[in-house]
Design an enzyme around this catalytic site. Structure first.
Site, PDB file in Angstrom:
ATOM      1  CB  CYS A  80      51.868  48.858  20.255  1.00 29.99           C
ATOM      2  SG  CYS A  80      52.721  47.316  20.684  1.00 29.99           S
ATOM      3  CB  CYS A  88      51.300  41.305  19.358  1.00 33.62           C
ATOM      4  SG  CYS A  88      50.137  41.159  20.727  1.00 33.62           S
ATOM      5  CB  CYS A 173      52.107  44.736  26.774  1.00 31.05           C
ATOM      6  SG  CYS A 173      50.344  44.594  26.372  1.00 31.05           S
ATOM      7  CE1 TYR A 294      26.168  30.992  33.181  1.00 27.09           C
ATOM      8  CE2 TYR A 294      24.549  32.763  33.360  1.00 27.09           C
ATOM      9  CZ  TYR A 294      24.939  31.547  32.833  1.00 27.09           C
ATOM     10  OH  TYR A 294      24.111  30.876  31.961  1.00 27.09           O
ATOM     11  CD  GLU A 318      31.129  30.899  39.090  1.00 27.00           C
ATOM     12  OE1 GLU A 318      31.755  30.087  38.372  1.00 27.00           O
ATOM     13  OE2 GLU A 318      30.609  31.948  38.649  1.00 27.00           O
ATOM     14  CG  ASP A 364      29.284  39.226  34.339  1.00 24.89           C
ATOM     15  OD1 ASP A 364      29.443  39.143  33.105  1.00 24.89           O
ATOM     16  OD2 ASP A 364      30.121  39.749  35.102  1.00 24.89           O
ATOM     17  CB  CYS A 391      32.331  40.007  27.648  1.00 25.89           C
ATOM     18  SG  CYS A 391      32.235  38.212  27.664  1.00 25.89           S
TER      19      CYS A 391
END
Length: 434
Positions: A80, A88, A173, A294, A318, A364, A391
């Site tokens: 890129c 970026c 992108c 979650y 949630e 999660d 994550c």
């Protein structure tokens, strides 16, 4: 005057011998004993770097490698043209061979678990934890199905520089799903918008949602996209459309409605991969009682519900109103699932007081993880297994440490390259009572 750690200014150029990778998309070097976090480099390289930030109290520096004096063999040309120093900030590792990117991420996982969970992963599990490819991208490109583009004062969309509010205008992108760019979003202006979200769901056509800036009327779409036959555009302050996402799982696909601006995994193969991994490890049984923390729009709750059946139950918790509304719609045909809008910590305390039998817990959480109190209360439910989708390896390692203190042992761990070209990854862990 010679540079000292106290006197190195932003903009100074340093020649650095680059050390190991660190969590966050950079490597560690030292200048006169001071830690320097360097982007756009690789372990073992020698680079000339420009200082971009001085940490609080001068404890560390941040820098960009602008000249490679000795390259590592894993270095490749970035595909890129907008990836690089001062450009970026969305991708961290475009200059690295894809297999080597995954090796760097795997090293981060090992380091975080050693530091935060006091675990030697390979020794504990009896096998290494590689970072695995996720089906659905093209050699690490073309995977991101949801992209939020920032909009500059001229109404032109772009992406932000690293650790900056500055917007870099772009023409493409490469990590975005081709359908995102195919909407024409980058050739359109959006006067008065702060951002524009483009969503390419697995079912149906792409959707564009404008996020208005301050003082912008929100009852009509601005800009010229509507005159070009592009994807439908909606202002985020008016009702945001619900898109459909299909997830292939053993026994039958799941199809769920998700707010176009709501949370959903951005890699097209991610949801199937994570749900399949969790189900394979937990092996839900007919008649069992499960909790989905979650829960978002009910992805794991739906998968669990189909396994425990009508004699079992699933409680999906949630806090987000829109996600909860989506979950109730998605799970309406499974009356043995109860969707509860509440903060997870508060709902868990109530659940503990109820003394209800719980067999399985899936969580999660957001990037910050669950935290000590939630981990304590999950353990207090005494489920036979816990499935944890994360994550952030640091947050997961910390929470695995907490759960270990409360009587749960890490049984297995997988790491997935759900965000190629970036430092981000997704991890799935399973823990059982000791």
């Amino acid at each position: 005057m010679a540079n000292t750690p106290e006197s190195v200014p932003v903009g100074a150029h340093l020649v650095l011998e680059v050390g190991p990778v660190a969590h966050g998309g950079h490597c560690v070097a030292r200048h006169l004993g001071q830690v320097v976090f360097v982007r756009h480099t690789l372990p073992g390289e020698q680079v000339r770097a420009v200082v971009t930030e001085v940490g609080a109290g001068g404890k560390f520096l941040r820098a960009d490698a602008v000249d490679v004096l000795r390259a590592a063999p894993e270095r490749v040309p970035a595909p890129c043209p907008w990836a690089g120093p001062g450009l970026c900030g969305g991708c961290d590792w475009q200059h690295v061979d894809l297999a080597a990117q995954r090796d760097l991420k795997a090293a981060v996982v090992v380091e975080q678990f050693a530091r935060l969970a006091d675990l030697d992963l390979t020794d504990h599990l009896g096998h290494p934890v590689p970072v695995e490819a996720v089906p659905g991208d093209q050699d690490g490109l073309g995977w991101r199905t949801r992209v939020e583009f920032a909009v500059d004062h001229g109404g032109r969309p772009g992406l932000r520089r690293h650790r900056s509010h500055d917007i870099v205008p772009i023409e493409d992108c490469l990590i975005a799903d081709g359908r995102v760019i195919g909407t024409g979003v980058l050739g359109t202006t959006y006067p008065g918008a702060a951002a524009v979200d483009v969503i390419a769901p697995s079912v149906g056509d792409p959707v564009i949602v404008e996020v208005p800036g301050e003082g912008t009327p929100d009852d009509t779409a601005s800009g010229d996209g509507a005159q070009k036959g592009l994807a439908p555009r909606t202002r985020a302050t008016t009702p945001v459309p619900v898109v459909r996402e299909r997830v292939a799982v053993a026994g039958g696909d799941l199809e769920l409605g998700v707010s176009a601006r709501g949370f959903w995994q951005v890699h097209p193969g991610a949801a199937t991969t994570f749900v399949t991994t969790v189900l394979d490890w937990l092996q839900p049984r007919a008649g069992e009682h499960a909790v989905d923390l979650y829960a978002g729009v009910g992805l794991f709750a739906a998968a669990l519900a189909d396994r425990v059946g009508t004699e079992g139950s699933v409680l999906a918790i949630e806090s987000d109103r829109v996600a909860t509304d989506n979950a109730r719609g998605n799970l309406a045909q499974r009356p043995w699932v109860r969707v509860q809008r509440d903060r997870v910590d508060r709902a868990l305390r109530r659940l503990l007081r109820s003394e209800q039998e719980i067999d399985l817990v899936v969580l999660d959480p957001p990037r910050t993880g669950a935290g000590r109190q939630v981990c304590r209360d999950i353990a207090g439910l005494r489920p036979r297994s816990i499935g944890y989708v994360a994550c952030d390896p640091a947050a997961l390692a910390r929470d695995v440490g907490y759960l270990s203190n409360y009587g749960y042992r890490l049984r297995d761990l997988r790491a997935f390259d759900a965000f190629p070209m970036t430092h981000h990854m997704e991890l799935v862990a399973v823990l059982d009572p000791v």
